[in-house]
Motif scaffolding. Structure first.
Motif, short mmCIF file in Angstrom:
data_model
loop_
_atom_site.label_atom_id
_atom_site.label_comp_id
_atom_site.label_asym_id
_atom_site.label_seq_id
_atom_site.Cartn_x
_atom_site.Cartn_y
_atom_site.Cartn_z
N THR A 10 11.77 14.33 11.33
CA THR A 10 10.80 13.98 10.28
C THR A 10 11.14 12.68 9.56
O THR A 10 10.37 12.24 8.70
N ARG A 11 12.25 12.03 9.87
CA ARG A 11 12.60 10.80 9.17
C ARG A 11 11.54 9.70 9.31
O ARG A 11 11.24 9.02 8.33
N PRO A 12 10.93 9.52 10.50
CA PRO A 12 9.89 8.49 10.59
C PRO A 12 8.69 8.78 9.69
O PRO A 12 8.05 7.84 9.17
N PHE A 13 8.36 10.05 9.47
CA PHE A 13 7.24 10.40 8.61
C PHE A 13 7.55 10.05 7.15
O PHE A 13 6.68 9.56 6.42
N VAL A 14 8.79 10.30 6.75
CA VAL A 14 9.22 9.94 5.40
C VAL A 14 9.11 8.43 5.21
O VAL A 14 8.57 7.94 4.21
N GLU A 15 9.61 7.68 6.17
CA GLU A 15 9.59 6.21 6.07
C GLU A 15 8.16 5.68 6.05
O GLU A 15 7.81 4.80 5.25
N ASP A 16 7.29 6.23 6.92
CA ASP A 16 5.91 5.76 6.97
C ASP A 16 5.18 6.03 5.65
O ASP A 16 4.43 5.17 5.16
N TRP A 17 5.39 7.21 5.09
CA TRP A 17 4.70 7.53 3.84
C TRP A 17 5.26 6.70 2.68
O TRP A 17 4.52 6.24 1.82
N ASP A 18 6.56 6.47 2.67
CA ASP A 18 7.16 5.63 1.63
C ASP A 18 6.62 4.21 1.73
O ASP A 18 6.30 3.58 0.71
N ASN A 19 6.50 3.69 2.94
CA ASN A 19 5.94 2.35 3.12
C ASN A 19 4.47 2.30 2.69
O ASN A 19 4.02 1.31 2.09
N TYR A 20 3.75 3.36 2.99
CA TYR A 20 2.32 3.40 2.61
C TYR A 20 2.18 3.38 1.09
O TYR A 20 1.34 2.66 0.54
N ILE A 21 3.00 4.17 0.40
CA ILE A 21 2.95 4.19 -1.07
C ILE A 21 3.23 2.79 -1.62
O ILE A 21 2.51 2.30 -2.50
#
Length: 507
Positions: free
Chosen positions: A131-142
């Motif tokens: 799930t690390r890529p999902f965390v990074e993608d959502w953090d970047n989106y924010i």
């Protein structure tokens, strides 16, 4: 983690002092604005997914030494807090922290709650998906969408990969929980709805991994469309869902998506249906299994889960652990929502050496250590709302029990100075709620004692108005009764207390 989009660094013109964030309505502590506490200014640093590099560890430890109390606290969202800040942190220092990837690259959204995932993401032998890529993608989106500064500061998102060390029972507004369907990995969507403090509810929706980010974006758009972002108090997502109704909310989400939301049971387009209670994992299952030495999914590599007494880490210890991670592991520490941490990617031949160096730092990695599951809020030394000195009392209780009782499995004891339960929102085995009351001609600090699970917020109440001088012996008796009367060594304290009458627990 670095953001690839729309960075907004602090302007140099801010000069000295802790900044008041552009999004001034945030009420939760952050890195870029002041949050006063009883023991000084409090700064909270978001660590998306809880993974922090050696260099970042040293930078935060230096901040704690130079500006704060010389220690950091790991929170129940795997953030880091620096407390007892007496003078404002230099704006140039804050910019340096941003450039190191600490705090959001866009300061106007840094107040949004930390993104949660399992501390063993990517190394858990049983996880369905990293799930690390999902965390990074959502953090970047924010970071790339400053309009999201209108979200509630308590807007919380969690990704659970379906491994041994799960986080799907933690309280979050939005949860994506990985499941296996016909050999393919999907995410079930859970939303926080109903009574406050209840686990998130299953929406009956299955999503492919690629659909998670668009659905998250649509969920936030609907929230912002129904929220007055100029109000100081922003609605929680739970409040909005309760007002609009989940079906109406999801229908508006659907209008913003290029693909249909599918019913997880029928595989058809979403239709109105009764919400299912969260049932993937029983609350409390799997807690503290990360403490100790464990094999990773990568052959020949191990991680070590380290006990942090009440989530606190002296700055010298933090630097020492960071150096261990750089020398023997992959140069990162993994913070957990249980206020402990992991060192990962240790080759088998170095495990003994790392154990010795952890002990040299004055830390332990045994799950039977009473402090492994001991939780306390900041107490009345750090918070005006607290009735009791929870941290000092918790450490004194641990010192008392360590000399009189040996546990063979963790027992989660939670000290809360008031009913807000800031340190632990989920149910604990034993909850000690701080109260002030009159005794022996004066006002004393004491506790109400609760155990197990029930419809009540803290569990079943078994004692009232216990002074702290009486408390250690009382807890010792409770744990002794548990050890001799449990059905088998695998019966947890929570299971034991749920099946026992109050009188039995009071023996």
């Amino acid at each position: 983690m670095s953001s690839r989009h729309n960075h907004r660094l602090l302007p140099a013109s801010h000069g000295e002092g802790v900044l008041n964030l552009l999004s001034g309505f945030a009420t939760c502590p952050g890195l870029f604005y002041t949050t006063p506490a009883a023991d000084g200014i409090l700064s909270r640093i978001r660590i998306p997914g809880g993974i922090i590099s050696t260099q970042q560890c040293h930078a935060i430890a230096d901040i704690a030494e130079q500006y704060g109390g010389g220690y950091v606290d790991v929170t129940n969202r795997a953030n880091l807090q620096v407390r007892e800040i007496r003078t404002g942190i230099n704006a140039e220092v804050l910019k340096h922290l941003q450039l190191m990837g600490l705090g959001s690259h866009n300061s106007v959204v840094d107040h949004i709650r930390n993104i949660m995932t399992s501390p063993t993401a990517g190394i858990d032998p049983q996880e369905l998906i990293d799930t690390r890529p999902f965390v990074e993608d959502w953090d970047n989106y924010i970071a790339a969408h400053p309009a999201l500064s209108g979200l509630s500061a308590k807007f919380s998102v969690c990704f659970d990969g379906g491994g041994i060390i799960h986080v799907c029972d933690r309280l979050n507004d939005i949860l994506f929980a990985a499941v296996l369907v016909n050999a393919d990995v999907y995410f079930r969507l859970y939303l926080s709805v109903g009574a406050k403090g209840q686990p998130p509810s299953d929406m009956g929706i299955l999503l492919t991994p690629k659909q998670c980010l668009p659905v998250l974006a649509a969920l936030t758009e609907v929230y912002l469309a129904h929220t007055n972002t100029t109000n100081k108090r922003r609605l929680r997502l739970l409040e909005l869902l309760n007002t609009l109704g989940c079906e109406n909310y999801l229908q508006e989400v659907q209008q913003r998506l290029p693909f249909p939301l599918l019913d997880g049971e029928t595989g058809k387009y979403l239709t109105p249906q009764p919400l299912k209670e969260f049932s993937t994992i029983l609350p409390g299952e799997g807690k503290y299994q990360h403490i100790g030495i464990h094999p990773q999914r990568q052959r020949g590599l191990f991680y070590i889960g380290i006990v942090l007494p009440l989530g606190r880490l002296e700055s010298t210890q933090m630097k020492g652990l960071a150096n261990l991670a750089a020398k023997y592991g992959s140069g990162t520490l993994r913070l957990t929502p249980w206020q402990n941490l992991l060192i990962a990617d240790i080759p088998q031949q170095w495990v003994d050496d790392v154990q010795s160096e952890i002990a040299f730092l004055g830390l332990d990695f045994s799950a039977t250590n009473i402090k492994s599951a001991l939780v306390a809020c900041s107490g009345n030394k750090g918070c005006a709302s607290s009735a009791t000195d929870t941290k000092s009392h918790a450490l004194a209780l641990a010192e008392y029990l360590e000399t009189r009782l040996t546990l063979d499995c963790p027992v989660n004891i939670h000290f809360s100075g008031c009913e807000k339960s800031c340190a632990q929102h989920s149910k604990s085995d034993i909850t000690l709620l701080g109260v002030n009351f009159e005794a022996d001609g004066g006002i004393v600090e004491g506790y109400h004692v609760y155990v197990g699970d029930s419809k009540q917020k803290f569990g079943r109440e078994i004692y009232q108005y216990v002074t702290f001088t009486e408390l250690p012996a009382l807890i010792e008796r409770m744990l002794y009764v548990y050890k001799i009367q449990r059905l088998n060594p695998n019966e947890s304290f929570g299971e034991f207390s749920n099946r026992c009458a109050i009188a039995q627990l009071q023996l």
